[in-house]
Design a protein around this motif. Structure first.
Motif, PDB file in Angstrom:
ATOM      1  N   SER A 199       0.838  -1.198   0.000  1.00 29.74           N
ATOM      2  CA  SER A 199       0.000   0.000   0.000  1.00 29.74           C
ATOM      3  C   SER A 199       0.873   1.248   0.000  1.00 29.74           C
ATOM      4  O   SER A 199       2.056   1.212   0.358  1.00 29.74           O
ATOM      5  CB  SER A 199      -0.925   0.026   1.224  1.00 29.74           C
ATOM      6  OG  SER A 199      -0.170   0.087   2.420  1.00 29.74           O
ATOM      7  N   THR A 201       0.299   5.490   1.118  1.00 26.48           N
ATOM      8  CA  THR A 201      -0.528   6.608   1.543  1.00 26.48           C
ATOM      9  C   THR A 201       0.169   7.910   1.170  1.00 26.48           C
ATOM     10  O   THR A 201       1.401   8.008   1.205  1.00 26.48           O
ATOM     11  CB  THR A 201      -0.801   6.587   3.058  1.00 26.48           C
ATOM     12  OG1 THR A 201       0.429   6.740   3.763  1.00 26.48           O
ATOM     13  CG2 THR A 201      -1.475   5.299   3.468  1.00 26.48           C
ATOM     14  N   GLY A 204      -1.387  10.734   4.451  1.00 22.20           N
ATOM     15  CA  GLY A 204      -2.296   9.970   5.293  1.00 22.20           C
ATOM     16  C   GLY A 204      -3.470   9.330   4.579  1.00 22.20           C
ATOM     17  O   GLY A 204      -4.193   8.525   5.175  1.00 22.20           O
ATOM     18  N   GLU A 205      -3.679   9.659   3.301  1.00 21.67           N
ATOM     19  CA  GLU A 205      -4.791   9.094   2.542  1.00 21.67           C
ATOM     20  C   GLU A 205      -4.299   7.905   1.718  1.00 21.67           C
ATOM     21  O   GLU A 205      -3.309   8.013   0.983  1.00 21.67           O
ATOM     22  CB  GLU A 205      -5.389  10.139   1.604  1.00 21.67           C
ATOM     23  CG  GLU A 205      -6.546   9.613   0.760  1.00 21.67           C
ATOM     24  CD  GLU A 205      -7.087  10.648  -0.205  1.00 21.67           C
ATOM     25  OE1 GLU A 205      -7.939  10.285  -1.039  1.00 21.67           O
ATOM     26  OE2 GLU A 205      -6.666  11.823  -0.132  1.00 21.67           O
ATOM     27  N   THR A 206      -5.006   6.792   1.806  1.00 20.54           N
ATOM     28  CA  THR A 206      -4.608   5.601   1.054  1.00 20.54           C
ATOM     29  C   THR A 206      -4.860   5.803  -0.434  1.00 20.54           C
ATOM     30  O   THR A 206      -5.985   6.083  -0.854  1.00 20.54           O
ATOM     31  CB  THR A 206      -5.376   4.369   1.537  1.00 20.54           C
ATOM     32  OG1 THR A 206      -5.071   4.132   2.923  1.00 20.54           O
ATOM     33  CG2 THR A 206      -4.983   3.130   0.729  1.00 20.54           C
ATOM     34  N   MET A 207      -3.787   5.655  -1.215  1.00 19.52           N
ATOM     35  CA  MET A 207      -3.869   5.815  -2.664  1.00 19.52           C
ATOM     36  C   MET A 207      -3.738   4.477  -3.379  1.00 19.52           C
ATOM     37  O   MET A 207      -4.403   4.235  -4.383  1.00 19.52           O
ATOM     38  CB  MET A 207      -2.767   6.764  -3.149  1.00 19.52           C
ATOM     39  CG  MET A 207      -2.721   8.098  -2.418  1.00 19.52           C
ATOM     40  SD  MET A 207      -4.215   9.077  -2.638  1.00 19.52           S
ATOM     41  CE  MET A 207      -3.929   9.779  -4.262  1.00 19.52           C
ATOM     42  N   ASP A 209      -3.594   0.195  -2.660  1.00 21.97           N
ATOM     43  CA  ASP A 209      -3.878  -0.833  -1.659  1.00 21.97           C
ATOM     44  C   ASP A 209      -4.142  -2.138  -2.400  1.00 21.97           C
ATOM     45  O   ASP A 209      -5.201  -2.320  -3.001  1.00 21.97           O
ATOM     46  CB  ASP A 209      -5.080  -0.432  -0.814  1.00 21.97           C
ATOM     47  CG  ASP A 209      -5.318  -1.389   0.353  1.00 21.97           C
ATOM     48  OD1 ASP A 209      -4.454  -2.248   0.602  1.00 21.97           O
ATOM     49  OD2 ASP A 209      -6.367  -1.266   1.005  1.00 21.97           O
ATOM     50  N   ASP A 263       4.144   7.267   2.277  1.00 19.19           N
ATOM     51  CA  ASP A 263       4.501   6.119   3.099  1.00 19.19           C
ATOM     52  C   ASP A 263       4.107   4.851   2.354  1.00 19.19           C
ATOM     53  O   ASP A 263       2.916   4.626   2.079  1.00 19.19           O
ATOM     54  CB  ASP A 263       3.790   6.175   4.446  1.00 19.19           C
ATOM     55  CG  ASP A 263       4.196   7.399   5.255  1.00 19.19           C
ATOM     56  OD1 ASP A 263       5.324   7.410   5.777  1.00 19.19           O
ATOM     57  OD2 ASP A 263       3.389   8.350   5.345  1.00 19.19           O
ATOM     58  N   THR A 271       7.795  -0.066   6.464  1.00 24.21           N
ATOM     59  CA  THR A 271       7.284   1.150   5.822  1.00 24.21           C
ATOM     60  C   THR A 271       8.445   2.042   5.408  1.00 24.21           C
ATOM     61  O   THR A 271       9.338   2.336   6.212  1.00 24.21           O
ATOM     62  CB  THR A 271       6.350   1.925   6.760  1.00 24.21           C
ATOM     63  OG1 THR A 271       5.210   1.111   7.077  1.00 24.21           O
ATOM     64  CG2 THR A 271       5.870   3.226   6.113  1.00 24.21           C
ATOM     65  N   SER A 273       9.293   5.745   4.195  1.00 29.68           N
ATOM     66  CA  SER A 273       8.672   7.064   4.291  1.00 29.68           C
ATOM     67  C   SER A 273       9.566   8.123   3.639  1.00 29.68           C
ATOM     68  O   SER A 273      10.778   8.151   3.893  1.00 29.68           O
ATOM     69  CB  SER A 273       8.435   7.446   5.754  1.00 29.68           C
ATOM     70  OG  SER A 273       7.565   6.522   6.372  1.00 29.68           O
TER      71      SER A 273
END
Length: 280
Positions: A199, A201, A204-207, A209, A263, A271, A273
């Motif tokens: 995944s 993000t 903070g928003e999942t783009m 997945d 991330d 992860t 980042s």
């Protein structure tokens, strides 16, 4: 085993991650374990007992790019079928191959820099293969024996440059366009590389997945395919493609901008980042 290169107390180390701490192999024996994962792989090094050895908290160290000077950085394009659909391209009949160069490599918690000549910079979460021994003319059946382990790569792409040219190199290998890390996890610890959640993000928003079970061409197929025409060397990196959800495939399109935070998380690895730095 989860390996990392890191800096602590103004020294560079090769270490093994254990929970929220990392044990420095370099501190145990600097001649046997210099701060270089590529050298560790080339030597076929084994790890001594880590019980009672000095360790550092992961919060107190800086993690470096795991392999700073691979002979080759090879990438596979269009390797998730849903990603083919979102880009409007037909699924390939054989792996689509392009390359990045070492100037593109950068590590965990570093900046991805937007080039002065691009306005359409995109993200791509990818599982990356780390080659463990020289591979030439290997079969699919034996290909995984030549894999040392896996890491994460974010295949940053300047779409306007990528599609302005007849090939993809200029849009794919700008400085800092291959964030990689934070760890290299050995093949035995990963187990099945084709069943890992992946995944990304953005702020903070999942783009993105997905799961590596959706790869069109598998790890053995990729390694075997490449080895028919080039000799793969220890420490070579092979990014296996990205799932759907990239900025180019969205409506409206999403391009990276100054201050963005990315991330990338892959199951069993961790992860990666990185933040984005706009044009200066």
């Amino acid at each position: 085993m989860k390996l990392a290169l890191f800096s602590a107390e103004e020294k560079h180390h090769l270490g093994v991650v254990r929970g929220d701490h990392i044990v420095s192999l370099t501190a145990i024996d600097p001649e046997t374990y210099p701060p270089c994962i590529k050298t560790f792989i080339q030597r076929g090094s084994t790890v001594p007992s880590l019980e009672g050895q000095p360790s550092f908290s992961l919060e107190d160290i800086n993690i470096d790019v795991p392999i700073a000077s691979p002979e080759k950085i090879i990438c596979v394009g269009l390797n998730y079928i849903d990603h083919c659909h979102e880009t409007g391209m037909e699924p390939p009949k054989s792996p689509v191959i392009f390359s990045k160069y070492a100037n593109a490599l950068t590590g965990h918690h570093t900046a991805v820099e937007i080039p002065v000549n691009s306005n359409e910079v995109d993200f791509e979460a990818e599982l990356a293969i780390v080659i463990g021994k020289e591979a030439k003319h290997v079969s699919e059946e034996e290909a995984e024996e030549f894999v040392f382990g896996y890491t994460i790569m974010n295949d940053i792409s300047a779409r306007d440059l990528q599609f302005a040219d007849g090939q993809w190199s200029r849009g794919k290998t700008a400085d800092t366009f291959a964030p990689t890390g934070p760890y290299v996890v050995t093949r035995d610890e990963i187990g099945n590389p084709h069943d890992l959640a992946i995944s990304l993000t953005l702020n903070g928003e999942t783009m993105q997945d997905s799961n590596t079970s959706n790869l069109i061409f598998t790890v053995p197929q990729i390694v075997s395919f490449l080895s028919q025409s080039m000799t793969l060397k220890p420490g070579d990196l092979i990014a296996t493609g990205t799932p759907p959800g990239v900025g180019m495939g969205r409506s409206p399109k999403v391009w990276l901008k100054d201050g963005d935070q990315m991330d990338v998380t892959i199951e069993k690895i961790g992860t990666l980042s990185n933040h984005v730095r706009g044009r200066s």
